[in-house]
Design a protein around this motif. Structure first.
Motif, short mmCIF file in Angstrom:
data_model
loop_
_atom_site.label_atom_id
_atom_site.label_comp_id
_atom_site.label_asym_id
_atom_site.label_seq_id
_atom_site.Cartn_x
_atom_site.Cartn_y
_atom_site.Cartn_z
N ASP A 129 0.82 -1.21 0.00
CA ASP A 129 0.00 0.00 0.00
C ASP A 129 0.86 1.27 0.00
O ASP A 129 0.58 2.23 -0.71
N PHE A 130 1.94 1.24 0.78
CA PHE A 130 2.77 2.45 0.90
C PHE A 130 3.32 2.89 -0.46
O PHE A 130 3.20 4.05 -0.84
N THR A 134 0.25 5.47 -0.43
CA THR A 134 0.56 6.41 0.65
C THR A 134 1.71 7.35 0.30
O THR A 134 1.59 8.57 0.44
N GLU A 140 -6.09 8.34 2.77
CA GLU A 140 -6.75 7.05 2.97
C GLU A 140 -8.13 6.95 2.33
O GLU A 140 -8.56 5.88 1.93
N ASN A 289 8.12 12.14 1.68
CA ASN A 289 7.82 10.73 1.97
C ASN A 289 8.97 9.81 1.58
O ASN A 289 9.12 8.72 2.13
#
Ligand SMILES: [Zn+2]
Length: 337
Positions: A129-130, A134, A140, A289
């Motif tokens: 998912d990251f 993300t 989300e 990130n």
């Protein structure tokens, strides 16, 4: 028994000295010795006249003789095949494969960007998912995370089939080696109904450039170059403001329709323009990130599908043809570039 031994020795001599001029002589040899009424069969029949205590030795001798004759026949057949070959005849045609039209289009796009110094990077198709969401600044509740768009792996809800090749960009950024100038081609998956226009898997190619002082002007100039190389010097380009969570500002890039030269046709839906890619300056959150200082570095990214330009270039009207493995379809690309 003595008589049998003598007979076998005589036969062996005859067979040893035999040579065949052509395949007809080889066939004669076969009939004479190995045929249903051949001499090998006949001499095997002599077994019944051999006294019981000598049957074992005689059987062995006869078997050896049979094998000897068969070996000679094998040798003669091979020689005959060799001598029957007419070297002046044209050879058999070998089936020649063809590159898949998606590969042809992918290579074409790669070669243009490689000339500008872009390296090719690849990433995993099963992603977490990251790296798929993300890190790309997709909050989300973003609709792209909805089950309807994404294939999740049942055993682990954190795993999914990547929905874009942007995961490769994230993985390149994480390596922390700057500047970065890569293109990322690959297959992506979306939970979509399969039709002539869309498929549950397709191909994308994305570009990424991060360095100090990279600006939107660099992005435009790179894409102008790409369009001229790809579609020719007369093709017009326009940028439309758009929104992507991972770029700011973001834009869609259109080119004037290559089929009607901008006059309007069914392919461009009478607009005269074809949308070919999305692009923008990488959002500072995405850089953070991935551990890159957004106050020092800037970068741009763009992404496009490979199927659509391939459909246009080769005049294909159904996206499903790409994955049906129909040789009649694939064979048409034998000489395509
Ligand atoms: Zn058109």
């Amino acid at each position: 028994m003595e008589q049998l031994l003598q007979q076998i020795a005589d036969y062996k001599k005859e067979i040893e000295s035999f040579s065949a001029a052509d395949s007809a002589a080889v066939e004669e040899f076969r009939i004479k010795w190995l045929g249903t009424k051949g001499l090998v069969k006949t001499i095997m029949g002599e077994m019944k006249n051999v006294p019981n205590e000598q049957k074992k030795d005689a059987g062995q001798l006869l078997n050896e003789f049979k094998q000897f004759t068969e070996a000679k026949f094998e040798e003669l057949s091979q020689q005959s095949v060799a001598s029957d070959i007419d070297l002046s005849l044209p050879g058999d045609e070998l089936p020649v494969g063809a590159r898949h039209p998606i590969t042809l289009m992918k290579n074409r796009i790669i070669s243009i960007f490689q000339r500008l110094g872009f390296a090719v990077a690849e990433g995993p198709e099963i992603e977490d998912d990251f790296h798929n969401f993300t890190a790309l600044n997709l909050p989300e509740h973003h609709p792209a995370r909805d089950m309807q768009d994404t294939f999740y792996v049942q055993q682990n809800p954190d795993w999914l089939l990547r929905t874009h090749t942007s995961n490769t960009q994230i993985r390149e950024m994480e390596k922390g080696k700057l500047p970065i100038r890569v293109i990322c081609p690959g297959r992506v998956y979306r939970n979509e109904t399969v039709s002539a226009r869309s498929h549950c898997f397709f191909h994308q190619i994305e570009g990424l450039y991060i360095d100090e002082n990279v600006s939107f002007a660099d992005l435009k100039q790179t894409l102008y170059f790409f369009v001229k190389e790809m579609y020719g010097k007369d093709v017009k380009v326009r940028f439309r403001p758009s929104y992507f969570p991972f770029t700011e500002p973001s834009a869609e890039m259109d080119i004037s329709c290559t089929l009607c030269n901008g006059e309007g046709c069914s392919v461009c839906k009478k607009t005269g323009w074809l949308e070919i890619l999305g692009c923008g300056m990488i959002h500072p959150n995405v850089l953070s990130n991935c551990g890159i200082d957004p106050n020092k570095y800037t970068g741009y990214a763009w992404g496009m599908g490979i199927e659509r330009p391939a459909l246009l270039k080769y005049g294909i009207n159904d996206i499903r043809l790409f994955s049906e493995n129909d040789v009649r379809f694939l064979k048409q690309f034998t000489s395509a570039v």
